[in-house]
Design a protein around this motif. Structure first.
Motif, PDB file in Angstrom:
ATOM      1  N   SER A  29       0.831  -1.199   0.000  1.00  0.00           N
ATOM      2  CA  SER A  29       0.000   0.000   0.000  1.00  0.00           C
ATOM      3  C   SER A  29       0.871   1.256   0.000  1.00  0.00           C
ATOM      4  O   SER A  29       0.571   2.246  -0.683  1.00  0.00           O
ATOM      5  N   THR A  30       1.979   1.217   0.715  1.00  0.00           N
ATOM      6  CA  THR A  30       2.885   2.359   0.783  1.00  0.00           C
ATOM      7  C   THR A  30       3.639   2.565  -0.522  1.00  0.00           C
ATOM      8  O   THR A  30       3.894   3.701  -0.943  1.00  0.00           O
ATOM      9  N   GLU A  31       3.995   1.462  -1.189  1.00  0.00           N
ATOM     10  CA  GLU A  31       4.864   1.532  -2.370  1.00  0.00           C
ATOM     11  C   GLU A  31       4.117   1.496  -3.699  1.00  0.00           C
ATOM     12  O   GLU A  31       4.755   1.408  -4.752  1.00  0.00           O
ATOM     13  N   ILE A  32       2.793   1.594  -3.691  1.00  0.00           N
ATOM     14  CA  ILE A  32       2.023   1.379  -4.914  1.00  0.00           C
ATOM     15  C   ILE A  32       2.413   2.330  -6.033  1.00  0.00           C
ATOM     16  O   ILE A  32       2.415   1.962  -7.220  1.00  0.00           O
ATOM     17  N   GLU A  33       2.812   3.538  -5.722  1.00  0.00           N
ATOM     18  CA  GLU A  33       3.139   4.515  -6.751  1.00  0.00           C
ATOM     19  C   GLU A  33       4.366   4.127  -7.574  1.00  0.00           C
ATOM     20  O   GLU A  33       4.499   4.539  -8.733  1.00  0.00           O
ATOM     21  N   ARG A  34       5.265   3.347  -6.994  1.00  0.00           N
ATOM     22  CA  ARG A  34       6.477   2.969  -7.717  1.00  0.00           C
ATOM     23  C   ARG A  34       6.613   1.448  -7.861  1.00  0.00           C
ATOM     24  O   ARG A  34       7.708   0.924  -8.030  1.00  0.00           O
ATOM     25  N   LEU A  35       5.486   0.768  -7.856  1.00  0.00           N
ATOM     26  CA  LEU A  35       5.489  -0.692  -7.870  1.00  0.00           C
ATOM     27  C   LEU A  35       5.644  -1.210  -9.297  1.00  0.00           C
ATOM     28  O   LEU A  35       4.675  -1.624  -9.941  1.00  0.00           O
ATOM     29  N   ASP A  36       6.873  -1.199  -9.812  1.00  0.00           N
ATOM     30  CA  ASP A  36       7.133  -1.772 -11.133  1.00  0.00           C
ATOM     31  C   ASP A  36       7.433  -3.264 -10.983  1.00  0.00           C
ATOM     32  O   ASP A  36       7.407  -3.818  -9.876  1.00  0.00           O
ATOM     33  N   ASP A  37       7.714  -3.941 -12.098  1.00  0.00           N
ATOM     34  CA  ASP A  37       7.923  -5.385 -12.067  1.00  0.00           C
ATOM     35  C   ASP A  37       9.092  -5.773 -11.167  1.00  0.00           C
ATOM     36  O   ASP A  37       9.032  -6.770 -10.440  1.00  0.00           O
ATOM     37  N   ALA A  38      10.163  -5.003 -11.230  1.00  0.00           N
ATOM     38  CA  ALA A  38      11.346  -5.338 -10.434  1.00  0.00           C
ATOM     39  C   ALA A  38      11.057  -5.241  -8.945  1.00  0.00           C
ATOM     40  O   ALA A  38      11.418  -6.140  -8.165  1.00  0.00           O
ATOM     41  N   LEU A  39      10.397  -4.159  -8.531  1.00  0.00           N
ATOM     42  CA  LEU A  39      10.082  -3.988  -7.113  1.00  0.00           C
ATOM     43  C   LEU A  39       9.061  -5.032  -6.664  1.00  0.00           C
ATOM     44  O   LEU A  39       9.175  -5.598  -5.571  1.00  0.00           O
ATOM     45  N   LEU A  40       8.083  -5.289  -7.512  1.00  0.00           N
ATOM     46  CA  LEU A  40       7.079  -6.311  -7.194  1.00  0.00           C
ATOM     47  C   LEU A  40       7.745  -7.648  -6.923  1.00  0.00           C
ATOM     48  O   LEU A  40       7.429  -8.336  -5.952  1.00  0.00           O
ATOM     49  N   ASN A  41       8.704  -8.018  -7.767  1.00  0.00           N
ATOM     50  CA  ASN A  41       9.368  -9.309  -7.632  1.00  0.00           C
ATOM     51  C   ASN A  41      10.177  -9.410  -6.345  1.00  0.00           C
ATOM     52  O   ASN A  41      10.328 -10.496  -5.780  1.00  0.00           O
ATOM     53  N   THR A  42      10.715  -8.284  -5.876  1.00  0.00           N
ATOM     54  CA  THR A  42      11.494  -8.317  -4.636  1.00  0.00           C
ATOM     55  C   THR A  42      10.610  -8.288  -3.394  1.00  0.00           C
ATOM     56  O   THR A  42      11.032  -8.753  -2.333  1.00  0.00           O
ATOM     57  N   MET A  43       9.383  -7.793  -3.524  1.00  0.00           N
ATOM     58  CA  MET A  43       8.523  -7.638  -2.351  1.00  0.00           C
ATOM     59  C   MET A  43       7.628  -8.837  -2.085  1.00  0.00           C
ATOM     60  O   MET A  43       7.340  -9.147  -0.928  1.00  0.00           O
ATOM     61  N   VAL A  44       7.151  -9.505  -3.131  1.00  0.00           N
ATOM     62  CA  VAL A  44       6.256 -10.640  -2.895  1.00  0.00           C
ATOM     63  C   VAL A  44       7.027 -11.801  -2.276  1.00  0.00           C
ATOM     64  O   VAL A  44       8.222 -11.951  -2.466  1.00  0.00           O
ATOM     65  N   GLY A  45       6.316 -12.624  -1.530  1.00  0.00           N
ATOM     66  CA  GLY A  45       6.905 -13.865  -1.053  1.00  0.00           C
ATOM     67  C   GLY A  45       6.788 -14.923  -2.131  1.00  0.00           C
ATOM     68  O   GLY A  45       5.721 -15.098  -2.716  1.00  0.00           O
ATOM     69  N   HIS A  46       7.879 -15.611  -2.416  1.00  0.00           N
ATOM     70  CA  HIS A  46       7.887 -16.625  -3.478  1.00  0.00           C
ATOM     71  C   HIS A  46       7.688 -18.006  -2.854  1.00  0.00           C
ATOM     72  O   HIS A  46       8.633 -18.631  -2.371  1.00  0.00           O
ATOM     73  N   VAL A  47       6.451 -18.465  -2.868  1.00  0.00           N
ATOM     74  CA  VAL A  47       6.148 -19.796  -2.347  1.00  0.00           C
ATOM     75  C   VAL A  47       6.711 -20.859  -3.278  1.00  0.00           C
ATOM     76  O   VAL A  47       7.226 -21.888  -2.841  1.00  0.00           O
ATOM     77  N   SER A  48       6.602 -20.627  -4.579  1.00  0.00           N
ATOM     78  CA  SER A  48       7.158 -21.516  -5.596  1.00  0.00           C
ATOM     79  C   SER A  48       7.459 -20.681  -6.824  1.00  0.00           C
ATOM     80  O   SER A  48       7.231 -19.461  -6.839  1.00  0.00           O
ATOM     81  N   ASP A  49       7.938 -21.330  -7.879  1.00  0.00           N
ATOM     82  CA  ASP A  49       8.227 -20.612  -9.115  1.00  0.00           C
ATOM     83  C   ASP A  49       6.989 -19.942  -9.685  1.00  0.00           C
ATOM     84  O   ASP A  49       7.076 -18.930 -10.374  1.00  0.00           O
ATOM     85  N   GLN A  50       5.818 -20.521  -9.437  1.00  0.00           N
ATOM     86  CA  GLN A  50       4.584 -20.024 -10.046  1.00  0.00           C
ATOM     87  C   GLN A  50       3.596 -19.435  -9.046  1.00  0.00           C
ATOM     88  O   GLN A  50       2.549 -18.932  -9.449  1.00  0.00           O
ATOM     89  N   LEU A  51       3.894 -19.500  -7.760  1.00  0.00           N
ATOM     90  CA  LEU A  51       2.976 -19.002  -6.741  1.00  0.00           C
ATOM     91  C   LEU A  51       3.665 -17.975  -5.855  1.00  0.00           C
ATOM     92  O   LEU A  51       4.656 -18.283  -5.192  1.00  0.00           O
TER      93      LEU A  51
END
Length: 382
Positions: free
Chosen positions: A189-211
């Motif tokens: 919610s705080t970072e939505i203004e600059r949430l590009d693909d690179a930032l998204l990939n670093t912020m989400v938790g990676h449960v698996s390659d596809q989840l």
């Protein structure tokens, strides 16, 4: 598309399931250590290796890769050892199957097939947003959504993100992983203004390659920083990046849930076969009708069905005025075992009635066959 099946003795799986999907199948019986038919290998788009011991399978795969670097190799190896798996990784093998289930083999092959294949079919179902809500507390929407997400992510070619928007304290991550991601929904919610693909990939938790996973805040002060309109903006951003966006709404009667209804392609309402739950389902359906949410976009799921149910599914349908879309068996002791491991039930008890029902539901929704995740994918997804 040409499929070559190599085995040291005749392989009993029929060609029909592959031929029906557009594969032209040829077979060769090649003893371990013998020279493959290189002309047949050169003509193949994919080579399936069946019935070989792990060491023999690895040797023939290495020889094929050296002869033809472009061919796709799909080993069927019931008891792969760590050395075998490492060799397959080095050879660029896309998947290792541990059983000869024709549907599972076909799913892997179709994901590799150009044209209208499993991957292309998945694109027909892209960018869908599903919300999961319990009719009342304890009906199990979080458990259902976690396992639904895991089953979706086991399908070739699909990217899935699971979001915990249940307030104040959701616990979706307990059903999927034993490691809580560093960033929660408040961070997004705080970072939505600059949430590009690179930032998204670093912020989400990676449960698996596809989840991927976005967890709920763990403290009340962080919950208070989340504005419903911000969460709606996050969903818009995620729909551009994932095939399926799944949201654990908790209860429908919450500011975030109400704000997200217009983002949903489908709402999954989870109840149980009891009088109290039936009443809550009826109330929720009336609420949704008053909000002009399309009834055709509601999936009614009855969770934890058993012979001891207080009311039958027929009686529940009559009481709520809506037919039951999905009935899930009682998960039983597997739920606690899964929570203790930080894993979905479909991974801990893949052959349970609950797991089979979840996979059948996912297959029906997507039009794609699904099976429990293979050992190979579990290794790759660590």
């Amino acid at each position: 598309m040409q499929l070559l099946i190599l085995s040291p003795s005749p392989w009993p799986v029929a060609d029909d399931v592959f031929a029906a999907a557009g594969w032209e199948v040829s077979r060769r019986v090649i003893a371990a250590g013998a020279r493959p038919d290189w002309q047949a290998v050169a003509a193949a788009d994919a080579v399936l290796l069946a019935l070989y011991a792990p060491a023999d399978c690895a040797d023939i795969a290495a020889r094929i890769r050296k002869q033809d670097p472009a061919v796709v190799i799909v080993p069927v190896c019931p008891q792969p050892d760590p050395e075998f798996l490492l060799r397959m990784i080095r050879l660029g093998v896309p998947d290792v199957l541990t059983d000869a289930d024709p549907d599972r083999i076909l799913a892997v092959l179709q994901a590799l097939k150009p044209g209208l294949s499993g991957t292309e079919t998945a694109r027909l179902h892209r960018n869908l947003c599903l919300g999961f809500a319990s009719a009342k507390g304890g009906d199990g929407a979080t458990l259902v959504m976690a396992n639904f997400a895991a089953a979706l992510a086991a399908l070739p070619g699909l990217r899935v993100v699971a979001i915990d928007a249940a307030q104040p304290f959701g616990d979706l991550e307990l059903h999927l992983t034993d490691t809580r991601p560093a960033h929660d929904l408040a961070s997004f919610s705080t970072e939505i203004e600059r949430l590009d693909d690179a930032l998204l990939n670093t912020m989400v938790g990676h449960v698996s390659d596809q989840l991927d996973l976005i967890v709920a805040p763990a403290t009340f002060d962080r919950v208070l920083t989340i504005a419903p309109d911000r969460v709606a903006d996050i969903i818009d951003r995620l729909i551009d990046s994932y095939d399926y966006v799944l949201i654990d709404l908790g209860s429908l009667i919450a500011p975030i849930s109400l704000a997200l209804l217009e983002k949903l392609d489908r709402l999954v309402l989870v109840g149980r076969s009891g009088v109290a739950s039936a009443r809550a389902v009826s109330q929720q359906l009336h609420l949704l009708d008053s909000l002009e949410f399309p009834g055709a976009n509601i999936t009614l799921v009855v969770n934890a069905t058993s012979p001891a149910d207080g009311i039958s599914q027929y009686e529940l349908a009559r009481a709520t005025g809506k037919s039951i879309d999905v009935a899930l068996p009682d998960v039983g002791k597997a739920a606690n075992a899964a929570l203790a491991r930080g894993a979905p039930v479909i991974a801990v008890a893949p052959h349970s009635r609950f797991a089979r029902a979840i996979r059948a539901w996912v297959a029906d929704l997507t039009g794609l066959g699904t099976r429990e995740q293979s050992l190979w994918n579990r290794l790759r997804n660590r």
